[in-house]
Design an enzyme around this catalytic site. Structure first.
Site, PDB file in Angstrom:
ATOM      1  N   GLY A   8       0.866  -1.096  -0.048  1.00 36.27           N
ATOM      2  CA  GLY A   8      -0.191   0.045  -0.203  1.00 36.27           C
ATOM      3  C   GLY A   8       0.855   1.266   0.082  1.00 36.27           C
ATOM      4  O   GLY A   8       1.403   1.630   1.050  1.00 36.27           O
ATOM      5  N   ARG A  81     -10.789   5.954   5.298  1.00 40.16           N
ATOM      6  CA  ARG A  81     -12.112   6.363   5.815  1.00 40.16           C
ATOM      7  C   ARG A  81     -12.599   7.714   5.167  1.00 40.16           C
ATOM      8  O   ARG A  81     -11.813   8.642   4.901  1.00 40.16           O
ATOM      9  CB  ARG A  81     -12.036   6.756   7.167  1.00 40.16           C
ATOM     10  CG  ARG A  81     -13.390   6.420   7.941  1.00 40.16           C
ATOM     11  CD  ARG A  81     -13.378   6.003   9.475  1.00 40.16           C
ATOM     12  NE  ARG A  81     -12.347   6.654   9.997  1.00 40.16           N
ATOM     13  CZ  ARG A  81     -12.374   7.181  11.298  1.00 40.16           C
ATOM     14  NH1 ARG A  81     -13.738   7.288  11.741  1.00 40.16           N
ATOM     15  NH2 ARG A  81     -11.411   7.703  12.012  1.00 40.16           N
ATOM     16  N   HIS A 174      -9.052   0.290  19.019  1.00 42.23           N
ATOM     17  CA  HIS A 174      -8.770   1.584  17.997  1.00 42.23           C
ATOM     18  C   HIS A 174      -9.822   1.994  17.328  1.00 42.23           C
ATOM     19  O   HIS A 174     -10.395   1.929  16.062  1.00 42.23           O
ATOM     20  CB  HIS A 174      -7.678   0.950  16.872  1.00 42.23           C
ATOM     21  CG  HIS A 174      -7.193   2.123  16.212  1.00 42.23           C
ATOM     22  ND1 HIS A 174      -6.588   3.224  16.646  1.00 42.23           N
ATOM     23  CD2 HIS A 174      -7.040   2.369  14.807  1.00 42.23           C
ATOM     24  CE1 HIS A 174      -6.086   3.943  15.640  1.00 42.23           C
ATOM     25  NE2 HIS A 174      -6.425   3.566  14.544  1.00 42.23           N
TER      26      HIS A 174
END
Ligand code: APR
Length: 313
Positions: A8, A81, A174
């Site tokens: 990534g 997100r 988390h």
């Protein structure tokens, strides 16, 4: 020569790579599914070395063969997100991505320790542990280092104190139920509760929990990456350099605070073998209760994945 691969090469992955080479921790391989992305960023970072004064090798590729022999594989692949999107919205999409990434890592770099950054981190790390079959000490998630950094930042802002004078940790899941351990937080050795009124401490806890969401609301098309990238790099650095530092990370609980078999944020000693042992810091009665809620939240989210649907909440 230590080697860290990062799957990534987006915002978090590239920031992590840059932190690792600037701190002279390891050579880095950046892998991304988008053709040319990792290659372009790696060339840019290598060229920055002439200015910054590092000589580390950074390889950018779409080919997993390059990660062979890695000491650590950090996974940041997945969706970030978006505004209005909760960590649980991300769950299924990122789980699918992770399964593919992990099967490649275990095939090409079976010896690599794994650090999961992709959110929701605790669930993704639990999935990674199951999918790889590795000893749980070798599969960790990035959570508390980031959350604790945010906690220290907000305390520092409230008191005008340098962040280096603050000792404090965030443990638990988390997510919105994370637990800043106020009872054990000190500033220049003084308990936080003696320095700020409860109302202000409550505000700091809220700011810490929603620090990531606040950044998403400003960025609009992505989520935080400087602190998350630095946090993952910090974990990798502690492992590679075998520092035995105690950092809050997502690790498999083995009875700590009565939690069994669940990945959740705990203070853990990091060294060459990965998560080399947890440290159970004392919690107040209210914090023990909050930890229970946090664990319940983590299990509820995890149960949304088919692999864990039978988990007892
Ligand atoms: N294999 C390799 N790379 C992939 C794959 C895959 N199967 N699927 C997606 N990627 C890559 C994307 O091409 C992209 O470059 O993952 C990268 C993700 O980068 P960004 O979209 O910039 O997201 P980022 O901000 O880096 O966040 C990544 O970390 O903190 C968490 O919540 C965050 O889950 C998110 C992750």
């Amino acid at each position: 020569m230590a080697k860290v691969s990062i799957v990534g090469a987006g915002h978090v992955g590239a920031t992590c790579a840059y932190t690792l080479v600037k701190n002279d921790v390891a050579d880095v391989v950046l892998v991304d599914i988008v053709d040319g992305l990792a290659k372009g960023k790696s060339l840019d970072m290598m060229q920055a070395g002439a200015i910054e004064g590092y000589d580390r090798n950074i390889t950018g590729t779409a080919d997993y063969a390059q990660i062979e022999g890695s000491d650590i594989a950090i996974v940041t692949a997945g969706l970030a997100r978006q505004p209005g999107m909760s960590r649980s919205d991300l769950l299924c999409k990122n789980a699918d991505i992770l399964k593919v990434v992990l099967s490649n890592i275990t095939l090409v770099a079976p010896e690599a320790l794994i650090i999961i950054v992709t959110n929701p981190a605790d669930a993704m790390t639990q999935l990674a542990h199951k999918a790889t079959g590795h000893d749980s000490r070798r599969v960790l998630g990035m959570s508390g280092v980031l959350d604790s950094a945010r906690y220290k930042f907000f305390i520092s802002q409230a008191l005008g104190a340098p962040m280096s004078s603050i000792e404090g940790m965030v443990i638990g899941a988390h997510g919105d139920t994370m637990l800043p351990v106020v009872s054990q937080t000190t500033v220049n050795g003084k308990p936080l509760a003696e320095l700020l009124p409860q109302g202000k401490i409550d505000e700091i806890i809220h700011q810490t929990k929603f620090g990531g969401a606040e950044i998403v609301s400003y960025l609009k098309t992505g989520s935080a990456y400087y602190a998350p990238g630095a946090a993952a790099a910090k974990m990798a650095q502690a492992i590679i350099n075998d520092t035995k530092e105690v950092l809050p990370c997502s690790v498999m609980a083995r009875g700590e605070y009565g939690i069994e078999g669940l990945y959740v944020g705990l203070p853990v000693r990091l060294g060459r073998d990965g998560a080399e042992g947890t440290v159970e810091i004392p919690l107040s009665a209210a914090e023990t209760e909050a930890m229970r809620d946090s664990v319940k939240g983590a299990k509820t989210l995890l149960a949304e994945l088919p692999e864990f649907k039978s988990i007892v909440i």
